[in-house]
Design a protein around this motif. Structure first.
Motif, mmCIF file in Angstrom:
data_model
loop_
_atom_site.group_PDB
_atom_site.id
_atom_site.type_symbol
_atom_site.label_atom_id
_atom_site.label_comp_id
_atom_site.label_asym_id
_atom_site.label_seq_id
_atom_site.Cartn_x
_atom_site.Cartn_y
_atom_site.Cartn_z
ATOM 1 N N ASN A 57 20.237 40.582 37.819
ATOM 2 C CA ASN A 57 21.188 39.519 37.518
ATOM 3 C C ASN A 57 21.890 39.135 38.807
ATOM 4 N N THR A 58 21.672 37.901 39.247
ATOM 5 C CA THR A 58 22.274 37.423 40.478
ATOM 6 C C THR A 58 23.509 36.572 40.209
ATOM 7 N N GLU A 59 23.928 36.487 38.960
ATOM 8 C CA GLU A 59 25.165 35.779 38.648
ATOM 9 C C GLU A 59 26.383 36.620 39.023
ATOM 10 N N VAL A 60 26.185 37.915 39.124
ATOM 11 C CA VAL A 60 27.297 38.791 39.467
ATOM 12 C C VAL A 60 27.245 39.131 40.949
ATOM 13 N N ASN A 61 28.401 39.473 41.495
ATOM 14 C CA ASN A 61 28.500 40.047 42.829
ATOM 15 C C ASN A 61 29.132 41.415 42.636
ATOM 16 N N THR A 81 41.473 38.645 47.201
ATOM 17 C CA THR A 81 42.604 37.728 47.190
ATOM 18 C C THR A 81 43.767 38.317 46.403
ATOM 19 N N GLY A 82 44.910 38.441 47.080
ATOM 20 C CA GLY A 82 46.107 38.892 46.399
ATOM 21 C C GLY A 82 46.112 40.348 46.003
ATOM 22 N N LEU A 83 45.217 41.150 46.588
ATOM 23 C CA LEU A 83 45.133 42.567 46.249
ATOM 24 C C LEU A 83 45.178 43.408 47.515
ATOM 25 N N ALA A 84 45.359 44.698 47.355
ATOM 26 C CA ALA A 84 45.352 45.605 48.505
ATOM 27 C C ALA A 84 44.038 45.481 49.264
ATOM 28 N N GLN A 85 44.116 45.621 50.567
ATOM 29 C CA GLN A 85 42.919 45.510 51.403
ATOM 30 C C GLN A 85 42.346 46.889 51.711
ATOM 31 N N GLY A 86 41.148 46.915 52.278
ATOM 32 C CA GLY A 86 40.517 48.174 52.658
ATOM 33 C C GLY A 86 39.496 48.679 51.653
ATOM 34 N N PHE A 87 39.212 47.883 50.608
ATOM 35 C CA PHE A 87 38.199 48.258 49.632
ATOM 36 C C PHE A 87 36.824 47.780 50.088
ATOM 37 N N TYR A 88 35.803 48.574 49.748
ATOM 38 C CA TYR A 88 34.422 48.234 50.076
ATOM 39 C C TYR A 88 33.592 48.181 48.796
ATOM 40 N N SER A 89 32.504 47.421 48.859
ATOM 41 C CA SER A 89 31.539 47.440 47.756
ATOM 42 C C SER A 89 30.846 48.792 47.711
ATOM 43 N N VAL A 90 30.387 49.166 46.538
ATOM 44 C CA VAL A 90 29.538 50.348 46.453
ATOM 45 C C VAL A 90 28.311 50.090 47.333
ATOM 46 N N ALA A 91 27.866 51.102 48.059
ATOM 47 C CA ALA A 91 26.811 50.926 49.058
ATOM 48 C C ALA A 91 25.454 50.632 48.414
ATOM 49 N N SER A 92 24.595 50.005 49.202
ATOM 50 C CA SER A 92 23.225 49.716 48.781
ATOM 51 C C SER A 92 22.252 50.524 49.627
ATOM 52 N N TRP A 115 18.359 54.343 31.697
ATOM 53 C CA TRP A 115 18.414 53.182 32.592
ATOM 54 C C TRP A 115 18.956 53.596 33.954
ATOM 55 N N ARG A 116 18.365 53.039 34.977
ATOM 56 C CA ARG A 116 18.863 53.214 36.338
ATOM 57 C C ARG A 116 19.323 51.855 36.859
ATOM 58 N N LEU A 117 20.576 51.784 37.297
ATOM 59 C CA LEU A 117 21.143 50.530 37.763
ATOM 60 C C LEU A 117 21.607 50.662 39.207
ATOM 61 N N TRP A 118 21.490 49.579 39.971
ATOM 62 C CA TRP A 118 21.926 49.599 41.357
ATOM 63 C C TRP A 118 22.250 48.180 41.825
ATOM 64 N N ARG A 119 23.033 48.148 42.887
ATOM 65 C CA ARG A 119 23.453 46.896 43.510
ATOM 66 C C ARG A 119 22.635 46.682 44.773
ATOM 67 N N ASP A 120 22.166 45.458 45.005
ATOM 68 C CA ASP A 120 21.485 45.188 46.268
ATOM 69 C C ASP A 120 22.504 44.694 47.296
ATOM 70 N N GLU A 121 22.041 44.413 48.493
ATOM 71 C CA GLU A 121 22.947 44.031 49.583
ATOM 72 C C GLU A 121 23.784 42.796 49.274
ATOM 73 N N LYS A 122 23.236 41.897 48.483
ATOM 74 C CA LYS A 122 23.930 40.637 48.214
ATOM 75 C C LYS A 122 24.818 40.726 46.977
ATOM 76 N N GLY A 123 24.834 41.883 46.332
ATOM 77 C CA GLY A 123 25.695 42.064 45.176
ATOM 78 C C GLY A 123 25.010 41.892 43.838
ATOM 79 N N ALA A 124 23.750 41.470 43.835
ATOM 80 C CA ALA A 124 23.034 41.326 42.572
ATOM 81 C C ALA A 124 22.850 42.703 41.928
#
Length: 450
Positions: free
Chosen positions: A39-43, A385-396, A425-434
């Motif tokens: 699903n590429t609608e999500v990031n 936007t409008g939130l604490a900074q320093g957060f990262y996406s879960v790694a790919s 089910w095995r789920l994962w995020r790719d580099e672009k967030g899909a």
């Protein structure tokens, strides 16, 4: 769970890990034996959670705000989405995922933290029907690390920034408070009857409780299980290994005092909390399997010098494979592993790396061999936007050719030691967030992040 949070958390721990280690729509595949979708609608910026035929993830919108997105587990089709926020979670823990609970036949609930600014409240815990998104109930929140599933209930540490911090256990269908514990805690394991929590304090405690009543069945001081002088600021991670729970506490260096906290791995019996084994003064390396599945570690001596690498048996704590410090090939590498984690690979960008067989400890040819490692080693923090900074996406994770140090084109799903599995089910995020998924196994197993 994993902090690192563990802070061995997703990409937020990537810099630490490397130091320690030296479309617009859903698309389903045709393979009926192993159905897949993307699903590429999500990031996706958090881990995905699964229950009641639904996958849920925290996604970042183009404007830098967050949303909770619920997807049909069998097809990846987007079911609904609603705004989400962070209220009190620490950056090193990564962005919290929603909690998905199967509260009964056909009664799935997705719980997440939604924006609210009203009086002393900074957000609200909202429970929605897993498939329709219809709001069931809400609970005002001052500060929290986010909701978690615990058996057929919802658990959440609330007021985490206040002296009135507590862990609450809620009925997912009504929001009714069932029981509570004082202080800050996190769910590390649960089944239909029991929940094991890490209670965060100057002297952290693991405790097991009856899910319906909160009655405590056992409790153990983590410093007694591992070593005195623990500081959870370094991060932590837990995973189950059959009837045991394996925990990792990462080191934290106090720059003012020039001291490093106690760290290492330990195992306790889920039935009574008795310690099975411990491995003090070892650091977990990244990427690698969950502590309860395939812990890969490096020892550090009193002078701060790193030793070689060892793979441990999570059931016994014994070394089942090791590479000596003399075999480590210089600098400029990061770690990679094959699908079965039978090798330890040293990946060098755009150059030939090195690989060692874990069983024999001997070097092996790199030609024709591939290993999985982080897609990027210099991730950028999320522009929230409008939130604490320093957060990262879960790694790919990406697959690399060890002989050239370049990525392998057209790779399939990342290894199970990284993704884990939830209800097969095995789920994962790719580099672009899909978000991607494949059902190629059975049951549930811990992955790198819990």
């Amino acid at each position: 769970m994993t902090v690192i949070r563990p802070l061995a958390k997703p990409a937020s721990a990537l810099a630490l890990a490397l130091t320690l280690a030296g479309c617009s729509s859903s698309k389903a595949a045709i393979d009926e034996a192993h159905p897949t979708w993307q699903n590429t609608e999500v990031n996706a910026v958090s881990r995905a959670t699964v229950a009641a035929g639904v996958a849920a993830v925290t996604s970042m919108r183009q404007d830098g705000t967050l949303e909770t997105a619920a997807l049909d587990l069998s097809s990846g089709r987007r079911l609904w989405a609603d705004p989400a926020t962070i209220a009190g979670r620490l950056p090193g823990m990564g962005v919290q995922p929603p909690a998905v609970v199967e509260a009964g036949p056909g009664q799935g609930v997705v719980a997440s933290i939604e924006p609210l600014k009203q009086g002393k409240w900074n957000a609200t815990l909202v429970a929605r029907d897993a498939r329709t998104g219809q709001r069931k109930w809400a609970r005002p929140v001052h500060s929290t690390f986010g909701p978690q599933r615990c058996g057929a209930y919802l658990c959440m540490a609330e007021n985490t920034a206040l002296t009135t911090a507590r862990m609450v256990v809620l009925d997912p269908l009504t929001g009714k408070l069932l029981w509570k514990l004082p202080g800050i805690a996190e769910v590390e394991w649960s089944d239909a009857a029991k929940v094991v929590m890490l209670r965060m304090a100057r002297h952290p405690v693991l405790s097991s409780h009856d899910l319906r009543t909160g009655a405590r069945s056992w409790q153990i001081n983590v410093e007694q299980a591992l070593s005195p002088g623990i500081d959870l600021s370094g991060g932590w991670s837990f995973g189950s290994a059959g009837s045991d729970l394996v925990g990792y506490v990462a080191p934290f260096t106090n720059l003012k005092k020039k001291t490093t906290s106690a760290f290492g791995l330990f195992s306790v019996k889920l039935a009574d909390g008795k310690v099975n084994w411990l491995r003090p003064s070892v650091v977990r390396v990244y990427p690698s399997g969950n502590p309860g599945f395939a812990p890969i570690v490096r020892p550090i001596d009193a002078k701060g010098q790193y030793g070689g690498f060892a793979r441990l048996d999570p059931r016994s704590g014994r070394v089942v494979g090791q590479i000596t410090v003399d075999q480590v090939p210089g600098t400029g590498w990061w770690l990679a592993f094959p699908q079965d984690m039978g090798r330890l690979d040293f990946l060098k960008p755009n150059a030939a790396g090195a690989t060692f067989d874990f069983t024999s400890g001997k070097a092996a040819p790199v030609k024709g061999r591939q290993g999985w490692s982080f897609c990027v080693t210099d991730p950028k923090p999320l522009a929230l936007t409008g939130l604490a900074q320093g957060f990262y996406s879960v790694a790919s994770l990406c697959e690399f050719d060890l002989a050239t140090g370049r990525r392998v084109a057209g790779s399939g799903a990342p290894p199970a030691w990284f993704t884990g599995s939830q209800n097969g089910w095995r789920l994962w995020r790719d580099e672009k967030g899909a978000l991607h998924a494949v059902r190629d196994t059975t049951g549930s197993a811990p992955g790198m992040y819990g």
